[in-house]
Scaffold this active site. Structure first.
Site, PDB file in Angstrom:
ATOM      1  N   TYR A  72       0.834  -1.209   0.000  1.00 37.94           N
ATOM      2  CA  TYR A  72       0.000   0.000   0.000  1.00 37.94           C
ATOM      3  C   TYR A  72       0.864   1.253   0.000  1.00 37.94           C
ATOM      4  O   TYR A  72       0.595   2.199  -0.743  1.00 37.94           O
ATOM      5  CB  TYR A  72      -0.911  -0.005   1.230  1.00 37.94           C
ATOM      6  CG  TYR A  72      -1.957   1.091   1.191  1.00 37.94           C
ATOM      7  CD1 TYR A  72      -3.241   0.823   0.719  1.00 37.94           C
ATOM      8  CD2 TYR A  72      -1.658   2.388   1.603  1.00 37.94           C
ATOM      9  CE1 TYR A  72      -4.203   1.813   0.656  1.00 37.94           C
ATOM     10  CE2 TYR A  72      -2.610   3.391   1.544  1.00 37.94           C
ATOM     11  CZ  TYR A  72      -3.880   3.108   1.070  1.00 37.94           C
ATOM     12  OH  TYR A  72      -4.822   4.097   1.009  1.00 37.94           O
ATOM     13  N   PHE A 124      -7.216  19.943 -24.635  1.00 30.04           N
ATOM     14  CA  PHE A 124      -7.862  18.642 -24.844  1.00 30.04           C
ATOM     15  C   PHE A 124      -9.242  18.651 -24.180  1.00 30.04           C
ATOM     16  O   PHE A 124      -9.486  19.440 -23.270  1.00 30.04           O
ATOM     17  CB  PHE A 124      -6.972  17.549 -24.253  1.00 30.04           C
ATOM     18  CG  PHE A 124      -7.525  16.167 -24.464  1.00 30.04           C
ATOM     19  CD1 PHE A 124      -7.608  15.634 -25.736  1.00 30.04           C
ATOM     20  CD2 PHE A 124      -7.975  15.409 -23.392  1.00 30.04           C
ATOM     21  CE1 PHE A 124      -8.145  14.370 -25.930  1.00 30.04           C
ATOM     22  CE2 PHE A 124      -8.501  14.142 -23.584  1.00 30.04           C
ATOM     23  CZ  PHE A 124      -8.585  13.621 -24.852  1.00 30.04           C
ATOM     24  N   ASP A 125     -10.154  17.781 -24.606  1.00 32.26           N
ATOM     25  CA  ASP A 125     -11.543  17.872 -24.108  1.00 32.26           C
ATOM     26  C   ASP A 125     -11.660  17.713 -22.594  1.00 32.26           C
ATOM     27  O   ASP A 125     -12.397  18.441 -21.949  1.00 32.26           O
ATOM     28  CB  ASP A 125     -12.492  16.925 -24.868  1.00 32.26           C
ATOM     29  CG  ASP A 125     -12.098  15.465 -24.812  1.00 32.26           C
ATOM     30  OD1 ASP A 125     -10.946  15.184 -24.434  1.00 32.26           O
ATOM     31  OD2 ASP A 125     -12.915  14.602 -25.155  1.00 32.26           O
ATOM     32  N   ASP A 214       0.619  19.539 -20.898  1.00 27.91           N
ATOM     33  CA  ASP A 214      -0.273  18.391 -20.994  1.00 27.91           C
ATOM     34  C   ASP A 214       0.456  17.425 -21.920  1.00 27.91           C
ATOM     35  O   ASP A 214       0.523  17.619 -23.130  1.00 27.91           O
ATOM     36  CB  ASP A 214      -1.628  18.843 -21.554  1.00 27.91           C
ATOM     37  CG  ASP A 214      -2.611  17.687 -21.684  1.00 27.91           C
ATOM     38  OD1 ASP A 214      -2.239  16.543 -21.396  1.00 27.91           O
ATOM     39  OD2 ASP A 214      -3.756  17.946 -22.095  1.00 27.91           O
ATOM     40  N   LYS A 257      -1.113   6.839 -23.259  1.00 29.02           N
ATOM     41  CA  LYS A 257      -0.628   7.215 -24.592  1.00 29.02           C
ATOM     42  C   LYS A 257       0.857   6.828 -24.683  1.00 29.02           C
ATOM     43  O   LYS A 257       1.161   5.676 -24.920  1.00 29.02           O
ATOM     44  CB  LYS A 257      -0.835   8.704 -24.848  1.00 29.02           C
ATOM     45  CG  LYS A 257      -2.135   9.314 -24.305  1.00 29.02           C
ATOM     46  CD  LYS A 257      -3.376   8.831 -24.992  1.00 29.02           C
ATOM     47  CE  LYS A 257      -4.685   9.379 -24.422  1.00 29.02           C
ATOM     48  NZ  LYS A 257      -4.763  10.711 -23.903  1.00 29.02           N
ATOM     49  N   HIS A 449     -20.142  14.043 -26.122  1.00 29.22           N
ATOM     50  CA  HIS A 449     -19.894  13.069 -27.192  1.00 29.22           C
ATOM     51  C   HIS A 449     -19.911  11.621 -26.717  1.00 29.22           C
ATOM     52  O   HIS A 449     -20.245  10.722 -27.472  1.00 29.22           O
ATOM     53  CB  HIS A 449     -18.572  13.376 -27.902  1.00 29.22           C
ATOM     54  CG  HIS A 449     -17.382  13.383 -27.000  1.00 29.22           C
ATOM     55  ND1 HIS A 449     -17.191  14.358 -26.040  1.00 29.22           N
ATOM     56  CD2 HIS A 449     -16.328  12.546 -26.886  1.00 29.22           C
ATOM     57  CE1 HIS A 449     -16.059  14.112 -25.401  1.00 29.22           C
ATOM     58  NE2 HIS A 449     -15.520  13.023 -25.892  1.00 29.22           N
TER      59      HIS A 449
HETATM   60  C1  LIG Z   1      -5.921  11.464 -23.275  1.00 24.53           C
HETATM   61  C2  LIG Z   1      -5.559  12.838 -22.959  1.00 24.53           C
HETATM   62  C3  LIG Z   1      -5.858  13.407 -21.720  1.00 24.53           C
HETATM   63  C4  LIG Z   1      -6.673  12.698 -20.663  1.00 24.53           C
HETATM   64  O1  LIG Z   1      -6.110  11.504 -20.284  1.00 24.53           O
HETATM   65  P1  LIG Z   1      -6.968  10.199 -19.885  1.00 24.53           P
HETATM   66  O2  LIG Z   1      -5.914   9.220 -19.526  1.00 24.53           O
HETATM   67  O3  LIG Z   1      -7.787   9.811 -21.060  1.00 24.53           O
HETATM   68  O4  LIG Z   1      -7.804  10.582 -18.712  1.00 24.53           O
HETATM   69  C5  LIG Z   1      -5.444  14.696 -21.489  1.00 24.53           C
HETATM   70  N1  LIG Z   1      -4.783  15.396 -22.425  1.00 24.53           N
HETATM   71  C6  LIG Z   1      -4.479  14.883 -23.627  1.00 24.53           C
HETATM   72  C7  LIG Z   1      -3.726  15.692 -24.630  1.00 24.53           C
HETATM   73  C8  LIG Z   1      -4.865  13.593 -23.947  1.00 24.53           C
HETATM   74  O5  LIG Z   1      -4.590  13.099 -25.148  1.00 24.53           O
END
Ligand SMILES: *Cc1c(COP(=O)(O)O)cnc(C)c1O
Length: 457
Positions: A72, A124-125, A214, A257, A449
């Site tokens: 933990y 990003f969204d 980001d 990613k 979406h």
């Molecule tokens: C995917 C993504 C996020 C959010 O990450 P999640 O792991 O999907 O929560 C934030 N910023 C960018 C540029 C992304 O591609």
């Protein structure tokens, strides 16, 4: 004769995928309210909905899972992950979270308040969601050229320095930080140049504002700097990453990613005060500070993935596949955001389906048509994803309306790319018969979406 290019790996494990008939797909999509997020994965033949958490891990990553430390507190897996992040980014303080948006939630809970302005290139969204849900404003300062899909520029994800300075002057006391998204996902997976990062950093110093990266696709961004920006051709990806992050004060990361794990994320920073604040929120929302919503085994895989994917050959294999798909689309004159992005091809839907009015969402219509054609699932990054303006509640049509074909890392072969290109060609050939699109029957207030219910006209 020069040997042709080929992948820097071979395949050790496979997962069967299944084709379907058009009649099956018509029923499934109707049941899903013409929203491909509502489809079941087995109803999809080639899945390009995202490159997030869908990549194939390497044998080293799988091996690392076996020695994950599930303690933990103070797990060795956390320290392995922290060491890799320290070394690759230069950031000292590391706070794990279960994915990228969770990192945003934890950090923005500390830093963003009502009425704030957060300028940057395209947000990003989820980033925009976490800003707007706090009644703050995400100000897009991307260069205007990014909107013209046919213009070939090496760094189309850049911040417009003049636009940024204007926001800094107008809202000087309401800006907690600014954000650079690398690569710029919303603008089509387009990279940001080192020079642009340096300029933003200088401007930030002038106005005494911190810079947040980001960083979901920072390694792909570094690849583009190496192959496109003068002076970097002989640097390693890891050297380029260190310089990039030297222009930031903190990063949020979706490790799904560029760290090629199925789940994971983190915040990293050199600002001790931010770390101290974020720890408190992290514990409430995510978990204790040495796991933050991740398993020990996932932290191990993340550490290995970060190292692998900051090597040139791995990135070259990936990005050349995206470029290969682009070259196939070129043969059929299919319009997309040029040049090809790092992780995806963004089809310019209003150009591809010129008869569909914007009120009927051309990119979503194209997403539907591509699925019906061949069982290929893309994702609308356009008018629906843009959500309504928080003040006027009107649809936002002032963005590009793209169908995004996100290519999972190390997952499909170039034969799959050929299928995708021909399926799109077949839709393109029918473009004059596609005159109507879709309308919204039900939508959520934010990030609509994912759950929107549509009707096909
Ligand atoms: C995917 C993504 C996020 C959010 O990450 P999640 O792991 O999907 O929560 C934030 N910023 C960018 C540029 C992304 O591609």
């Amino acid at each position: 004769m020069e040997l042709p290019f080929a992948e820097s790996w071979k395949i050790k494990m496979i997962e069967p995928i299944r084709k379907s008939t058009r009649i099956e797909r018509e029923q499934w999509l109707k049941d899903a309210y013409y929203n491909v997020f509502q489809l079941r994965a087995e109803q999809v033949y080639i899945d390009l909905i995202t490159d997030s958490g869908t990549g194939a891990m390497s044998d080293s990553q799988w091996a690392s899972l076996m020695i994950g430390d599930e303690s933990y507190a103070g797990a060795t897996s956390f320290f392995k992950m922290k060491e890799a992040i320290n070394r690759i980014t230069g950031f000292e303080y590391v706070l794990p979270t279960h994915q990228g948006r969770a990192a945003e939630n934890v950090l923005f809970s500390c830093l963003v308040k009502e009425g704030d302005y957060i300028p940057g290139n395209s947000h990003f969204d989820t980033t925009k969601g976490h800003i707007e849900s706090r009644k703050a404003f995400a100000v897009d300062c991307t260069i205007d050229e990014a909107r013209d899909t046919q213009l070939e520029l090496p760094f189309k994800g850049n911040v417009d320095i003049q636009k940024l300075e204007k926001v800094l002057i107008e809202h000087r006391n309401e800006i907690p930080f600014m954000i650079i998204t690398i690569t710029n996902n919303t603008a089509g997976g387009q990279p940001v140049s080192m020079q642009n990062m340096r300029e933003v950093h200088q401007l930030a110093k002038k106005y005494n504002k911190p810079v947040l990266f980001d960083s979901a696709r920072f390694a792909e961004n570094a690849y583009f700097i190496k192959v496109r920006e003068k002076g970097y051709e002989n640097k390693t990806i890891k050297e380029i990453c260190r310089e990039m992050f030297s222009y930031a004060d903190a990063m949020t990361m979706s490790a799904k990613k560029d760290a090629i794990v199925n789940m994971g994320g983190f915040i990293a920073t050199n600002i001790q005060d931010w770390y101290e604040q974020a720890k408190v929120k992290g514990i409430i929302y995510e978990g204790y500070i040495t796991y933050g919503g991740m398993n020990g085994r996932d932290m191990n895989a993340l550490a290995v993935g970060l190292d692998e994917n900051t090597e040139f050959e791995n990135l070259e294999t990936r990005i050349k596949q995206v470029e290969y798909l682009a070259s196939q689309l070129d043969k059929f004159h299919i319009p997309y955001q040029r040049p090809a992005g790092g992780h995806a091809i963004f089809i310019d839907a209003p150009r591809m389906l010129p008869q569909v009015p914007k009120e009927e969402f051309p990119a979503q219509t194209l997403t539907v048509e591509l699925y019906l054609e061949a069982g290929i699932r893309g994702c609308e990054i356009g008018y629906i994803l843009a959500d309504r303006d928080p003040v006027t509640r009107e649809n936002r049509f002032d963005v590009n309306d793209f169908l995004r074909l996100a290519i999972p890392r190390r997952t499909y072969t170039n034969n799959h790319m050929d299928v995708i290109a021909v399926a799109l060609k077949n839709v393109f050939d029918r473009r004059n018969d596609i005159t109507r699109g879709v309308i919204i029957e039900w939508e959520a207030e934010i990030m609509r979406h994912f759950t929107v219910k549509l009707k096909k006209l």
